[in-house]
Design a protein around this motif. Structure first.
Motif, PDB file in Angstrom:
ATOM      1  N   PHE A 338       0.862  -1.180   0.000  1.00 25.01           N
ATOM      2  CA  PHE A 338       0.000   0.000   0.000  1.00 25.01           C
ATOM      3  C   PHE A 338       0.903   1.236   0.000  1.00 25.01           C
ATOM      4  O   PHE A 338       2.026   1.166   0.500  1.00 25.01           O
ATOM      5  N   PRO A 340       0.587   5.564   0.944  1.00 25.18           N
ATOM      6  CA  PRO A 340      -0.171   6.785   1.207  1.00 25.18           C
ATOM      7  C   PRO A 340       0.240   7.862   0.207  1.00 25.18           C
ATOM      8  O   PRO A 340       1.305   7.761  -0.408  1.00 25.18           O
ATOM      9  N   HIS A 341      -0.588   8.884   0.037  1.00 26.48           N
ATOM     10  CA  HIS A 341      -0.253   9.931  -0.941  1.00 26.48           C
ATOM     11  C   HIS A 341       0.746  10.932  -0.386  1.00 26.48           C
ATOM     12  O   HIS A 341       1.622  11.381  -1.089  1.00 26.48           O
ATOM     13  N   ARG A 398      -5.121  11.979  -4.112  1.00 24.64           N
ATOM     14  CA  ARG A 398      -5.771  12.020  -2.800  1.00 24.64           C
ATOM     15  C   ARG A 398      -6.944  13.004  -2.774  1.00 24.64           C
ATOM     16  O   ARG A 398      -7.946  12.772  -2.116  1.00 24.64           O
ATOM     17  N   MET A 429      -1.814  10.344   7.082  1.00 22.22           N
ATOM     18  CA  MET A 429      -1.292   9.040   6.659  1.00 22.22           C
ATOM     19  C   MET A 429      -2.162   7.892   7.146  1.00 22.22           C
ATOM     20  O   MET A 429      -2.209   6.841   6.526  1.00 22.22           O
ATOM     21  N   GLY A 432      -6.082   7.404   5.025  1.00 20.22           N
ATOM     22  CA  GLY A 432      -5.813   7.615   3.606  1.00 20.22           C
ATOM     23  C   GLY A 432      -6.818   6.954   2.695  1.00 20.22           C
ATOM     24  O   GLY A 432      -7.744   6.264   3.132  1.00 20.22           O
ATOM     25  N   TYR A 434      -5.524   4.879   0.091  1.00 21.71           N
ATOM     26  CA  TYR A 434      -4.215   4.420  -0.343  1.00 21.71           C
ATOM     27  C   TYR A 434      -4.156   3.813  -1.737  1.00 21.71           C
ATOM     28  O   TYR A 434      -5.132   3.259  -2.223  1.00 21.71           O
ATOM     29  N   ARG A 435      -2.963   3.880  -2.311  1.00 23.41           N
ATOM     30  CA  ARG A 435      -2.663   3.035  -3.472  1.00 23.41           C
ATOM     31  C   ARG A 435      -2.722   1.615  -2.916  1.00 23.41           C
ATOM     32  O   ARG A 435      -2.027   1.288  -1.965  1.00 23.41           O
ATOM     33  N   THR A 494      -9.074   2.554  -0.315  1.00 19.50           N
ATOM     34  CA  THR A 494      -8.065   2.666  -1.363  1.00 19.50           C
ATOM     35  C   THR A 494      -8.589   3.567  -2.474  1.00 19.50           C
ATOM     36  O   THR A 494      -9.794   3.827  -2.544  1.00 19.50           O
ATOM     37  N   TRP A 497      -3.898   6.747  -7.179  1.00 21.50           N
ATOM     38  CA  TRP A 497      -2.599   7.264  -6.727  1.00 21.50           C
ATOM     39  C   TRP A 497      -1.809   7.513  -8.002  1.00 21.50           C
ATOM     40  O   TRP A 497      -1.772   6.645  -8.872  1.00 21.50           O
ATOM     41  N   PHE A 637       4.611   0.747   3.495  1.00 23.08           N
ATOM     42  CA  PHE A 637       3.464   1.081   4.333  1.00 23.08           C
ATOM     43  C   PHE A 637       2.753  -0.212   4.671  1.00 23.08           C
ATOM     44  O   PHE A 637       2.323  -0.931   3.788  1.00 23.08           O
ATOM     45  N   PRO A 644      -2.281   1.379  10.574  1.00 19.62           N
ATOM     46  CA  PRO A 644      -1.085   1.714   9.791  1.00 19.62           C
ATOM     47  C   PRO A 644       0.138   1.803  10.702  1.00 19.62           C
ATOM     48  O   PRO A 644       0.055   2.323  11.821  1.00 19.62           O
TER      49      PRO A 644
END
Ligand code: FES
Ligand code: FES
Lengths: 719, 152
Positions: A338, A340-341, A398, A429, A432, A434-435, A494, A497, A637, A644
């Motif tokens: 994963f 975060p941006h 994001r 963070m 998020g 997330y990717r 998710t 990203w 991540f 997280p």
């Protein structure tokens, strides 16, 4: 290239003009759709209506041009590039042009268009038409004034000249022009005559940025505004059971503590008090849904890859038979975490909910969607929601999601005060979009020294690659080709990203092709060029990329990087990828320092059609490449029981100055319409670096981030 | 809450704040000087960099109670109209992408050039290492610091 919709519309419905009360002429236009026939332009500039028109040009009596761009800037340079295109066709001196963000008018100013990687691609034709149409109106006005035929006049650099050599400045004819019919059948410039497009233009907001002017959402404030810090579930899957706010409320500056949904907001007279108050809340949470860990995700994604429940995104030939008949099969699994941006400007939003209206201000890319959602949440009429966009301190996908704006609206709705929600970095963070973690398994068949089959399997969290991606390279190049996808549904949020899916897929594929090239004893770029020959002249309309443009891009990077001719101790890795309608090829040069690879230089060749602003374009490409390397190298991540594990920059590593290579970018000369630039530089970068590391150390990197694997390789070297 | 008198950009200002309030939030929320940015709050990103007696300091981690006579310079007071050599170099090189980190970058660079007016490439890279640019405008930051050194 795709034609913009507005081209098929009558000019009259796409552009309108009026005289301004304070002097000068106003041109209103709509980039994405027609203006309503009854739409009228204001004669007072402070009343600009962004509902029917989404951009405006003002030409003053002195010939100065102001372009009001509703597009907020996210860091991709569209606020500079879009006005450049108008100014080019209008044919004015760039020094006489200024760019203004649309004036805020809560009654009318709400549906703005968010900037993004594709803004220039979609806006190109319409922006040129607008500039050229306006120029023709001015020429027609001058001709009328002179009593000559417009075709005997021409305009350049803000001046109209007739056959006798008489001249009139744009400003001198605006009064006549504003009342003329909007001309049709406009002829656009030949790109070789461009005077602004293709030249270096400095970011239009540069002065404000370097002097610290309040430009960003987080800089917004209003009379009586208070700050909100929000306590959200510590783990994905947690539910709030109870909390004690006694200590929190005793903190200086804490004004109120409120619960909304599954969250608690602490209101303070300043951000610090609100954040401190949040930390002082004693909260209890219980497990509501599942609490997932990275180990669970790894297990589930590998289970998918080892299983047979896939959707087929594309299939050519017969992969099964080709594998059966192969001399050799190569199979690799590539894994990514994963991500975060981490926009530099943490998520934030301002809201002031009153009985009359809902006023929202902040950095968001999806104003219409978010306004709609907030109207629903607060049970308000859509026309009561007034959303104002600001410059954005990064987006990377994001700020497509309006969760932070919804929070702000909900809180203000409860306390009936103007508030600003500010995420701490930890909030940013830990909450998020997330990717998602993704794993690819790629399998190739080799027969008689040729690549005969290719099967890519994708196992991802919460969703799979967009339909078009299966038609990117190498689709069409290999007779037996298949792309299969499946996903695992997680309660971790998710989303998009920077360069969704391709940001990791390109690494996997280009690492894999490097390995196949070694197997076939052929140079990696040559292998790609050979494969591209197979798709030239294809009638398959699904194929997204152009083999000719990709080949030219590869040849350019080979030349500029001195591919294969580096001095002792420098190792090169190659990678090429097509995404966002742009072809990119990259070569990374690395050296070893105490056994650790150091990326020294990256050479990039890009075909993005016409380069509107080379200065800005290079900035985008450099940023994309370094971003790609940074996340491939360090982006790590993970989750434990839904929580997280790294939520600030002490634990989450972003690339910094000393790890940054020099990036040299080159653009393929082109007369074709511009394509995306904010994203396509990123996907090939990780692969180029991984392939260079392989050459230097013999280690094949299959997982991101590289740094976790390189430490082992270092101990190998030292031991 | 205590009253504090600070010297910011050559002017004396008095604010009321809790003693542990970081200078960053006093600047941003009490004085509405929004040029100094919040990025991490733990002295890891450099977005909040200001000068305290000409030295680059992370204002997110500097409690107001620890400041007394020192003179503080923020991005708003670095020069009149952005004419400091570092700001001019930033403009000439066209450094920013989103622009959010750039005030902090400029403050770090300008303090650094004061003590090291003729830095090498490696010295620049080391000095700027503490400032994150998420848009990765690092190549241009490096060039702009070099240019500013040359021009000042
Ligand atoms: S906000 Fe101070 S260093 Fe990041
Ligand atoms: S320019 Fe965006 S963070 Fe530096």
């Amino acid at each position: 290239m795709s034609q913009n919709k507005s081209l098929s519309l009558s000019r009259r419905n796409f552009l309108k003009t009026s005289l301004l009360a304070g002097g000068g002429m106003l041109i209103g236009f709509n980039l994405l759709s027609a203006c309503k026939p009854e739409a009228i332009l204001p004669i007072d500039i402070s009343k600009l209506n962004f509902n029917d028109f989404n951009a405006f040009i003002k030409i003053s009596d002195e010939g100065y041009v102001t372009i009001f761009s509703p597009n907020p800037e996210i860091g991709q340079g569209v606020k500079t590039a879009m006005p450049m295109i108008i100014a080019e066709e209008l044919d004015v001196d760039w020094n006489k042009v200024s760019v203004a963000q649309g004036i805020y008018d809560p009654k009318n100013y709400q549906r703005q268009v968010a900037g993004g990687s594709q803004s220039i691609r979609f806006g190109w034709d319409a922006l040129r038409q607008t500039g050229a149409t306006t120029k023709q109106m001015l020429v027609n006005a001058a001709a009328k004034q002179w009593g000559v035929n417009p075709s005997s006049c021409y305009a350049s650099q803000g001046i109209i000249t007739n056959a006798n050599g008489d001249t009139l400045g744009y400003g001198e004819v605006v009064k006549v022009a504003a009342n003329l019919e909007v001309p049709e059948n406009i002829i656009l410039k030949d790109p070789k005559d461009f005077k602004i497009i293709g030249h270096d233009i400095t970011n239009v907001d540069i002065q404000k940025i370097i002097t610290g002017k309040p430009l960003f959402g987080i800089d917004y404030s209003s009379e009586g505004m208070v700050y909100a810090s929000v306590l959200r579930p510590p783990a994905f899957g947690d539910k709030l059971t109870s909390y004690d706010d006694q200590i929190s409320r005793s903190i200086n500056g804490v004004l109120d503590v409120i619960k909304f949904g599954n969250k608690i907001a602490v209101l303070g007279t300043n951000t610090w008090a609100a954040m401190k108050g949040k930390k002082a809340i004693v909260s209890r949470w219980e497990q509501d849904t599942k609490l997932e860990s990275t180990d669970d995700h790894n297990f589930e994604l590998l289970k998918i890859l080892n299983g047979n429940k896939f959707k087929t995104n594309r299939e050519d030939g017969n992969v099964k038979t080709a594998f059966k008949n192969a001399d050799k099969i190569i199979e690799r699994t590539f894994e990514s975490p994963f991500l975060p941006h981490n926009c530099m400007e943490p998520m934030n939003f301002y809201a002031n909910v009153t009985d009359k209206k809902v006023h929202l201000v902040g950095p968001i890319q999806t104003p219409a969607w978010t306004s709609g959602k907030i109207a629903k949440i607060l049970d308000r009429k859509p026309e009561e929601i007034h959303l104002e966009m600001t410059r954005m301190g990064g987006g990377f996908g994001r700020r497509l999601y309006g969760d932070f704006a919804e929070e702000a609206a909900q809180i203000s709705n409860i306390i009936k005060k103007p508030i600003q929600v500010i995420f701490s970095r930890e909030d940013d963070m830990a909450a998020g979009t997330y990717r998602p973690a993704i794993k690819y398994r790629i399998k190739a068949a080799i027969k008689d020294g040729k690549l005969t089959a290719y099967h890519l399997k994708e196992a991802a969290i919460n969703g799979n690659m967009y339909g078009l991606i299966a038609n990117f390279f190498p689709a069409g190049c290999i007779p037996n080709y298949k792309v299969s996808t499946a996903n695992y549904k997680s309660n971790i949020t998710t989303g998009a990203w920077r360069a969704p899916f391709t940001n990791f897929l390109a690494f996997a594929e280009q690492s894999f092709f490097s390995e196949i090239a070694s197997e076939l004893e052929i140079d990696h770029p040559q292998l790609i060029i050979d494969l591209l020959q197979n798709v030239k002249g294809t009638t398959d309309e699904r194929i997204q990329y152009s083999p000719e443009r990709m080949e030219e891009t590869i040849n350019l990077v080979i030349k500029k990087s001195n591919w294969g001719e580096t001095p002792e101790g420098v190792y090169q890795g190659f990678s090429a990828y097509y995404s966002h309608n742009t072809h990119v090829a990259e070569v990374a040069d690395i050296e070893l320092k105490n056994g650790m690879p150091v990326v020294k230089k990256v050479t990039v060749a890009v075909d993005c059609g016409i380069v509107v602003n080379p200065l800005g374009a290079k900035n985008q490409v450099e940023g994309g490449v370094i971003d790609g390397i940074g996340h491939a190298m360090y982006g790590d991540f993970s989750f434990k029981a839904g929580t997280p594990q790294s939520v600030n920059f002490d634990k989450y590593r972003l690339i910094r100055m000393e790890e940054t290579p020099e990036v040299k970018s080159y653009f393929v000369e082109s007369n074709l319409s511009p394509t995306g630039l904010g994203e396509p530089g990123l996907p090939p970068a990780g692969g180029a670096v991984a392939n260079a590391i392989f050459k230097a150390t013999g280690q094949r990197l299959l997982k991101q981030p590289f740094i976790n694997q390189l430490e082992i390789s270092e101990s190998k070297i030292l031991g | 809450m205590t009253n504090y008198t600070l010297k910011i950009n050559g002017k004396k200002v008095t604010v009321t704040a809790d003693e542990d309030t970081p200078l960053l939030w006093v600047l941003r929320d009490e004085l509405l000087m929004k040029g100094t940015k919040f990025g991490c709050g733990i002295a890891q990103c450099g977005a909040c960099t200001v000068h305290v007696n000409n030295i680059a300091v992370r204002s997110c981690s500097l409690p107001i109670s620890s400041i007394s006579e020192e003179s503080i310079t923020t991005i708003e007071g670095l020069s009149e109209n952005g004419t400091h050599p570092v700001q001019l170099a930033w403009k000439e090189i066209d450094v920013p992408q989103c622009g959010y980190c750039q005030a902090g970058q400029i403050m770090t660079a300008s303090a650094f050039l004061k003590v090291q007016p003729a830095p090498t490439k490696d010295e620049i890279r080391e000095a700027m290492h503490g400032n994150i640019c998420r848009c990765a405008s690092y190549n241009r930051i490096e060039k702009a610091v070099k240019l500013a050194a040359k021009n000042s």
